[in-house]
Design a protein around this motif. Sequence first.
Motif, PDB file in Angstrom:
ATOM      1  N   PHE A 108      24.850  34.641  48.402  1.00 33.88           N
ATOM      2  CA  PHE A 108      24.808  36.096  48.432  1.00 33.88           C
ATOM      3  C   PHE A 108      26.013  36.668  49.175  1.00 33.88           C
ATOM      4  CE2 PHE A 108      20.287  35.114  47.794  1.00 33.88           C
ATOM      5  CZ  PHE A 108      20.011  35.942  46.724  1.00 33.88           C
ATOM      6  N   ARG A 109      26.428  36.006  50.238  1.00 33.77           N
ATOM      7  CA  ARG A 109      27.579  36.498  51.007  1.00 33.77           C
ATOM      8  C   ARG A 109      28.863  36.425  50.187  1.00 33.77           C
ATOM      9  NH1 ARG A 109      26.715  33.862  57.075  1.00 33.77           N
ATOM     10  NH2 ARG A 109      24.810  35.017  57.602  1.00 33.77           N
ATOM     11  N   GLN A 110      29.075  35.318  49.495  1.00 37.46           N
ATOM     12  CA  GLN A 110      30.275  35.186  48.672  1.00 37.46           C
ATOM     13  C   GLN A 110      30.333  36.265  47.605  1.00 37.46           C
ATOM     14  OE1 GLN A 110      29.749  31.156  47.327  1.00 37.46           O
ATOM     15  NE2 GLN A 110      31.115  30.294  48.876  1.00 37.46           N
ATOM     16  N   LEU A 111      29.205  36.532  46.973  1.00 37.23           N
ATOM     17  CA  LEU A 111      29.161  37.568  45.942  1.00 37.23           C
ATOM     18  C   LEU A 111      29.481  38.934  46.529  1.00 37.23           C
ATOM     19  CD1 LEU A 111      26.034  36.379  43.961  1.00 37.23           C
ATOM     20  CD2 LEU A 111      28.321  36.670  43.023  1.00 37.23           C
ATOM     21  N   PHE A 112      28.967  39.203  47.719  1.00 40.15           N
ATOM     22  CA  PHE A 112      29.240  40.496  48.344  1.00 40.15           C
ATOM     23  C   PHE A 112      30.712  40.620  48.716  1.00 40.15           C
ATOM     24  CE2 PHE A 112      29.486  43.503  51.811  1.00 40.15           C
ATOM     25  CZ  PHE A 112      28.690  44.550  51.353  1.00 40.15           C
ATOM     26  N   TRP A 113      31.305  39.535  49.228  1.00 47.92           N
ATOM     27  CA  TRP A 113      32.725  39.583  49.588  1.00 47.92           C
ATOM     28  C   TRP A 113      33.594  39.841  48.353  1.00 47.92           C
ATOM     29  CZ3 TRP A 113      32.246  34.356  52.641  1.00 47.92           C
ATOM     30  CH2 TRP A 113      31.533  34.590  53.821  1.00 47.92           C
ATOM     31  N   VAL A 114      33.356  39.079  47.298  1.00 45.02           N
ATOM     32  CA  VAL A 114      34.164  39.219  46.081  1.00 45.02           C
ATOM     33  C   VAL A 114      33.975  40.605  45.472  1.00 45.02           C
ATOM     34  CG1 VAL A 114      34.479  38.376  43.720  1.00 45.02           C
ATOM     35  CG2 VAL A 114      34.217  36.751  45.597  1.00 45.02           C
ATOM     36  N   THR A 115      32.735  41.069  45.440  1.00 42.87           N
ATOM     37  CA  THR A 115      32.461  42.396  44.887  1.00 42.87           C
ATOM     38  C   THR A 115      33.192  43.482  45.664  1.00 42.87           C
ATOM     39  OG1 THR A 115      30.284  41.699  44.101  1.00 42.87           O
ATOM     40  CG2 THR A 115      30.651  44.046  44.369  1.00 42.87           C
ATOM     41  N   THR A 116      33.156  43.395  46.977  1.00 44.41           N
ATOM     42  CA  THR A 116      33.818  44.403  47.805  1.00 44.41           C
ATOM     43  C   THR A 116      35.328  44.399  47.585  1.00 44.41           C
ATOM     44  OG1 THR A 116      32.088  44.179  49.495  1.00 44.41           O
ATOM     45  CG2 THR A 116      34.153  45.217  50.161  1.00 44.41           C
ATOM     46  N   LEU A 117      35.925  43.223  47.527  1.00 50.12           N
ATOM     47  CA  LEU A 117      37.373  43.127  47.329  1.00 50.12           C
ATOM     48  C   LEU A 117      37.780  43.643  45.948  1.00 50.12           C
ATOM     49  CD1 LEU A 117      38.101  39.646  48.967  1.00 50.12           C
ATOM     50  CD2 LEU A 117      38.556  41.921  49.911  1.00 50.12           C
ATOM     51  N   LEU A 118      36.986  43.341  44.921  1.00 49.39           N
ATOM     52  CA  LEU A 118      37.292  43.848  43.577  1.00 49.39           C
ATOM     53  C   LEU A 118      37.136  45.364  43.520  1.00 49.39           C
ATOM     54  CD1 LEU A 118      35.582  41.171  41.287  1.00 49.39           C
ATOM     55  CD2 LEU A 118      38.031  41.523  41.644  1.00 49.39           C
ATOM     56  N   GLN A 119      36.154  45.876  44.220  1.00 46.59           N
ATOM     57  CA  GLN A 119      35.945  47.318  44.265  1.00 46.59           C
ATOM     58  C   GLN A 119      37.124  48.019  44.928  1.00 46.59           C
ATOM     59  OE1 GLN A 119      32.414  48.579  46.460  1.00 46.59           O
ATOM     60  NE2 GLN A 119      31.773  49.764  44.690  1.00 46.59           N
ATOM     61  N   VAL A 120      37.613  47.441  46.014  1.00 42.54           N
ATOM     62  CA  VAL A 120      38.777  48.006  46.699  1.00 42.54           C
ATOM     63  C   VAL A 120      40.011  47.906  45.811  1.00 42.54           C
ATOM     64  CG1 VAL A 120      40.331  47.674  48.658  1.00 42.54           C
ATOM     65  CG2 VAL A 120      37.859  47.581  48.999  1.00 42.54           C
ATOM     66  N   LEU A 121      40.168  46.787  45.095  1.00 44.23           N
ATOM     67  CA  LEU A 121      41.316  46.617  44.204  1.00 44.23           C
ATOM     68  C   LEU A 121      41.302  47.647  43.087  1.00 44.23           C
ATOM     69  CD1 LEU A 121      43.789  44.946  43.324  1.00 44.23           C
ATOM     70  CD2 LEU A 121      42.220  43.478  42.034  1.00 44.23           C
ATOM     71  N   ALA A 122      40.127  47.893  42.494  1.00 51.96           N
ATOM     72  CA  ALA A 122      40.028  48.902  41.436  1.00 51.96           C
ATOM     73  C   ALA A 122      40.363  50.287  41.969  1.00 51.96           C
ATOM     74  CB  ALA A 122      38.631  48.881  40.829  1.00 51.96           C
ATOM     75  N   SER A 123      39.918  50.583  43.176  1.00 49.30           N
ATOM     76  CA  SER A 123      40.224  51.890  43.772  1.00 49.30           C
ATOM     77  C   SER A 123      41.704  52.019  44.095  1.00 49.30           C
ATOM     78  CB  SER A 123      39.397  52.088  45.043  1.00 49.30           C
ATOM     79  OG  SER A 123      38.013  52.077  44.759  1.00 49.30           O
ATOM     80  N   ALA A 124      42.354  50.887  44.377  1.00 49.39           N
ATOM     81  CA  ALA A 124      43.792  50.926  44.671  1.00 49.39           C
ATOM     82  C   ALA A 124      44.588  51.402  43.460  1.00 49.39           C
ATOM     83  CB  ALA A 124      44.271  49.546  45.113  1.00 49.39           C
ATOM     84  N   PHE A 125      44.115  51.113  42.256  1.00 50.06           N
ATOM     85  CA  PHE A 125      44.807  51.604  41.064  1.00 50.06           C
ATOM     86  C   PHE A 125      44.745  53.126  40.992  1.00 50.06           C
ATOM     87  CE2 PHE A 125      44.500  47.215  39.760  1.00 50.06           C
ATOM     88  CZ  PHE A 125      45.616  47.033  38.962  1.00 50.06           C
ATOM     89  N   ASP A 126      43.584  53.702  41.341  1.00 50.69           N
ATOM     90  CA  ASP A 126      43.492  55.166  41.387  1.00 50.69           C
ATOM     91  C   ASP A 126      44.433  55.732  42.440  1.00 50.69           C
ATOM     92  OD1 ASP A 126      41.583  55.048  39.437  1.00 50.69           O
ATOM     93  OD2 ASP A 126      39.883  55.229  40.804  1.00 50.69           O
ATOM     94  N   LEU A 127      44.534  55.037  43.556  1.00 53.27           N
ATOM     95  CA  LEU A 127      45.430  55.484  44.618  1.00 53.27           C
ATOM     96  C   LEU A 127      46.880  55.470  44.154  1.00 53.27           C
ATOM     97  CD1 LEU A 127      45.463  56.372  47.589  1.00 53.27           C
ATOM     98  CD2 LEU A 127      45.706  53.968  48.220  1.00 53.27           C
ATOM     99  N   LEU A 128      47.256  54.460  43.386  1.00 55.69           N
ATOM    100  CA  LEU A 128      48.625  54.372  42.857  1.00 55.69           C
ATOM    101  C   LEU A 128      48.901  55.481  41.851  1.00 55.69           C
ATOM    102  CD1 LEU A 128      48.887  50.500  42.365  1.00 55.69           C
ATOM    103  CD2 LEU A 128      49.991  51.876  44.140  1.00 55.69           C
ATOM    104  N   ILE A 129      47.888  55.836  41.049  1.00 47.74           N
ATOM    105  CA  ILE A 129      48.083  56.930  40.087  1.00 47.74           C
ATOM    106  C   ILE A 129      48.278  58.250  40.810  1.00 47.74           C
ATOM    107  CG2 ILE A 129      46.985  58.257  38.247  1.00 47.74           C
ATOM    108  CD1 ILE A 129      45.616  55.774  37.293  1.00 47.74           C
ATOM    109  N   VAL A 130      47.454  58.499  41.825  1.00 50.49           N
ATOM    110  CA  VAL A 130      47.558  59.758  42.568  1.00 50.49           C
ATOM    111  C   VAL A 130      48.932  59.900  43.203  1.00 50.49           C
ATOM    112  CG1 VAL A 130      46.675  61.031  44.561  1.00 50.49           C
ATOM    113  CG2 VAL A 130      45.082  59.943  42.974  1.00 50.49           C
ATOM    114  N   ASN A 131      49.490  58.791  43.690  1.00 49.35           N
ATOM    115  CA  ASN A 131      50.829  58.822  44.285  1.00 49.35           C
ATOM    116  C   ASN A 131      51.942  58.692  43.244  1.00 49.35           C
ATOM    117  OD1 ASN A 131      50.222  59.065  47.139  1.00 49.35           O
ATOM    118  ND2 ASN A 131      49.367  57.006  47.006  1.00 49.35           N
ATOM    119  N   ARG A 132      51.558  58.568  41.955  1.00 50.10           N
ATOM    120  CA  ARG A 132      52.470  58.566  40.796  1.00 50.10           C
ATOM    121  C   ARG A 132      53.393  57.339  40.777  1.00 50.10           C
ATOM    122  NH1 ARG A 132      49.996  60.290  37.807  1.00 50.10           N
ATOM    123  NH2 ARG A 132      51.430  61.312  36.386  1.00 50.10           N
TER     124      ARG A 132
END
Length: 234
Positions: free
Chosen positions: A61-85
């Motif tokens: 369960f811990r491994q799944l939570f770690w991977v999920t959190t990191l993937l979620q942050v990575l996906a949000s980083a793409f939105d951050l890159l778009i906002v900064n153009r």
Amino acid sequence: SCLYINTSGAQDFWFTADEECVPGGPGFDYTYYNTYTSIVGAFTGWVGIVIFQSWMSGWTFRQLFWVTTLLQVLASAFDLLIVNRYNIGWGIPDKWFYMFGDAVIGPAVMMFAFMPAIVLTSKLVPKGLESTTYALLAGFQNFGGVVSSQIGIYATQAAGIKTEAPCNFDNLSWLIGVCHCLLPLLAIPLTFILIPDKLMTDKIIDEEHLGDEPPLLETCLNDNKATDEDSKSK
């Protein structure tokens, strides 16, 4: 849920705003933003189920939570890159780059988070109290989502973001960075306290041991019965 602050309202306005409100912005039309991305998001959610069942169902369960959190942050980083153009400077169109962001990759990541959460919840339910305990745990999960949305509203206001003329999205990148990239990472240390280091196939509650102890209601009734008998004997 509480640490992933929902700021979708401000992002929706920024991605779909016209040139007057967001000069040089994506300016997505609603057909693309609501329909096409939803179709792709549904497909990625199905892919997430397949990946989870094929490769991740034997993790802890811990491994799944770690991977999920990191993937979620990575996906949000793409939105951050778009906002900064940044994607424009790299020569990648907004519509293509957005497909790797939180709105499209997010459904697959949510499946990675949702399925182990349901399994963990079901394994924490003791025999005889299934409906009550499951409803209580699910209620806390839903409550976390509501709290996240409410905090997101106040955070958007505190960042000074305005969606009506004169529009102001100067602090949107900071809002996404803190709410979608920084705060979710703070939950990882909590996994060592709140999430058991067990495989998804392991037992968490020893039902045989629990069966040796009488239910709480039965214990109370027996105590009351013993008290009444003592009173009558006196």
